[in-house]
Design a protein around this motif. Sequence first.
Motif, PDB file in Angstrom:
ATOM      1  N   ALA A 175     -19.826  10.139  32.868  1.00  0.00           N
ATOM      2  CA  ALA A 175     -20.453   8.954  32.428  1.00  0.00           C
ATOM      3  C   ALA A 175     -21.914   9.301  32.269  1.00  0.00           C
ATOM      4  O   ALA A 175     -22.537   8.732  31.260  1.00  0.00           O
ATOM      5  N   ASP A 176     -22.508  10.014  32.998  1.00  0.00           N
ATOM      6  CA  ASP A 176     -23.961  10.398  32.817  1.00  0.00           C
ATOM      7  C   ASP A 176     -24.143  11.237  31.458  1.00  0.00           C
ATOM      8  O   ASP A 176     -25.132  10.967  30.742  1.00  0.00           O
ATOM      9  N   GLN A 177     -23.252  12.369  31.130  1.00  0.00           N
ATOM     10  CA  GLN A 177     -23.241  12.975  29.954  1.00  0.00           C
ATOM     11  C   GLN A 177     -23.192  12.181  28.874  1.00  0.00           C
ATOM     12  O   GLN A 177     -23.897  12.247  27.789  1.00  0.00           O
ATOM     13  N   ASN A 178     -22.536  10.969  28.958  1.00  0.00           N
ATOM     14  CA  ASN A 178     -22.207   9.960  27.588  1.00  0.00           C
ATOM     15  C   ASN A 178     -23.117   8.734  27.927  1.00  0.00           C
ATOM     16  O   ASN A 178     -22.756   7.872  26.903  1.00  0.00           O
ATOM     17  N   SER A 179     -23.925   8.664  28.748  1.00  0.00           N
ATOM     18  CA  SER A 179     -25.030   7.799  28.533  1.00  0.00           C
ATOM     19  C   SER A 179     -24.267   6.323  29.045  1.00  0.00           C
ATOM     20  O   SER A 179     -24.738   5.245  28.379  1.00  0.00           O
ATOM     21  N   ARG A 180     -23.365   6.322  29.882  1.00  0.00           N
ATOM     22  CA  ARG A 180     -22.601   5.086  30.168  1.00  0.00           C
ATOM     23  C   ARG A 180     -22.496   4.933  31.500  1.00  0.00           C
ATOM     24  O   ARG A 180     -22.608   5.587  32.385  1.00  0.00           O
ATOM     25  N   SER A 181     -22.337   3.642  32.079  1.00  0.00           N
ATOM     26  CA  SER A 181     -22.125   3.349  33.333  1.00  0.00           C
ATOM     27  C   SER A 181     -20.505   4.113  33.789  1.00  0.00           C
ATOM     28  O   SER A 181     -19.854   4.244  32.978  1.00  0.00           O
ATOM     29  N   LEU A 212      -9.596   6.425  44.614  1.00  0.00           N
ATOM     30  CA  LEU A 212      -9.591   7.727  43.661  1.00  0.00           C
ATOM     31  C   LEU A 212      -9.421   9.038  44.643  1.00  0.00           C
ATOM     32  O   LEU A 212      -9.913   8.954  45.723  1.00  0.00           O
ATOM     33  N   PRO A 213      -8.696   9.853  44.141  1.00  0.00           N
ATOM     34  CA  PRO A 213      -8.516  11.105  44.861  1.00  0.00           C
ATOM     35  C   PRO A 213     -10.005  11.832  45.267  1.00  0.00           C
ATOM     36  O   PRO A 213     -10.797  11.417  44.418  1.00  0.00           O
ATOM     37  N   ASP A 214     -10.247  12.506  46.190  1.00  0.00           N
ATOM     38  CA  ASP A 214     -11.306  13.148  46.639  1.00  0.00           C
ATOM     39  C   ASP A 214     -11.846  13.960  45.354  1.00  0.00           C
ATOM     40  O   ASP A 214     -11.156  14.737  44.649  1.00  0.00           O
ATOM     41  N   GLY A 215     -13.204  13.664  44.924  1.00  0.00           N
ATOM     42  CA  GLY A 215     -13.784  14.704  44.013  1.00  0.00           C
ATOM     43  C   GLY A 215     -13.788  13.763  42.728  1.00  0.00           C
ATOM     44  O   GLY A 215     -14.578  14.218  41.744  1.00  0.00           O
ATOM     45  N   LEU A 216     -12.924  12.834  42.512  1.00  0.00           N
ATOM     46  CA  LEU A 216     -12.534  12.148  41.014  1.00  0.00           C
ATOM     47  C   LEU A 216     -13.900  11.282  40.872  1.00  0.00           C
ATOM     48  O   LEU A 216     -14.327  11.404  39.673  1.00  0.00           O
ATOM     49  N   ARG A 217     -14.229  10.667  41.832  1.00  0.00           N
ATOM     50  CA  ARG A 217     -15.505   9.761  41.619  1.00  0.00           C
ATOM     51  C   ARG A 217     -16.873  10.563  41.249  1.00  0.00           C
ATOM     52  O   ARG A 217     -17.206  10.296  40.118  1.00  0.00           O
ATOM     53  N   GLY A 218     -16.890  11.716  41.910  1.00  0.00           N
ATOM     54  CA  GLY A 218     -18.109  12.491  41.267  1.00  0.00           C
ATOM     55  C   GLY A 218     -17.873  12.975  40.067  1.00  0.00           C
ATOM     56  O   GLY A 218     -18.844  13.111  39.114  1.00  0.00           O
ATOM     57  N   ARG A 219     -16.701  13.462  39.473  1.00  0.00           N
ATOM     58  CA  ARG A 219     -16.564  14.112  38.132  1.00  0.00           C
ATOM     59  C   ARG A 219     -16.686  12.775  36.922  1.00  0.00           C
ATOM     60  O   ARG A 219     -17.218  12.870  36.038  1.00  0.00           O
ATOM     61  N   ILE A 220     -16.230  11.601  37.465  1.00  0.00           N
ATOM     62  CA  ILE A 220     -16.366  10.343  36.480  1.00  0.00           C
ATOM     63  C   ILE A 220     -17.992  10.151  36.429  1.00  0.00           C
ATOM     64  O   ILE A 220     -18.155  10.024  35.123  1.00  0.00           O
ATOM     65  N   LYS A 221     -18.664  10.148  37.491  1.00  0.00           N
ATOM     66  CA  LYS A 221     -19.947   9.931  37.575  1.00  0.00           C
ATOM     67  C   LYS A 221     -20.683  10.986  36.423  1.00  0.00           C
ATOM     68  O   LYS A 221     -21.626  10.635  35.575  1.00  0.00           O
TER      69      LYS A 221
END
Length: 60
Positions: free
Chosen positions: A27-33, A15-24
């Motif tokens: 995911a947290d906002q949607n209560s998903r992994s 993943l490009p820099d920063g994308l993993r954090g954005r996905i996290k």
Amino acid sequence: MPRVGREGEKFALRLPDGLRGRIKEVADQNSRSMNSEIVTILEKAIFDPLEMKKGGEVSA
């Protein structure tokens, strides 16, 4: 939408820099992994446009 389980196919992804954090965050906002969030995003990107082309309704 099928449930994502450990028995599914594995796929390594860079993943490009920063994308993993954005996905996290999303995911947290949607209560998903993170995995479930990525699968949901991919399914919407692939299948929703196809449904729109067929004139079908897109579920939220």
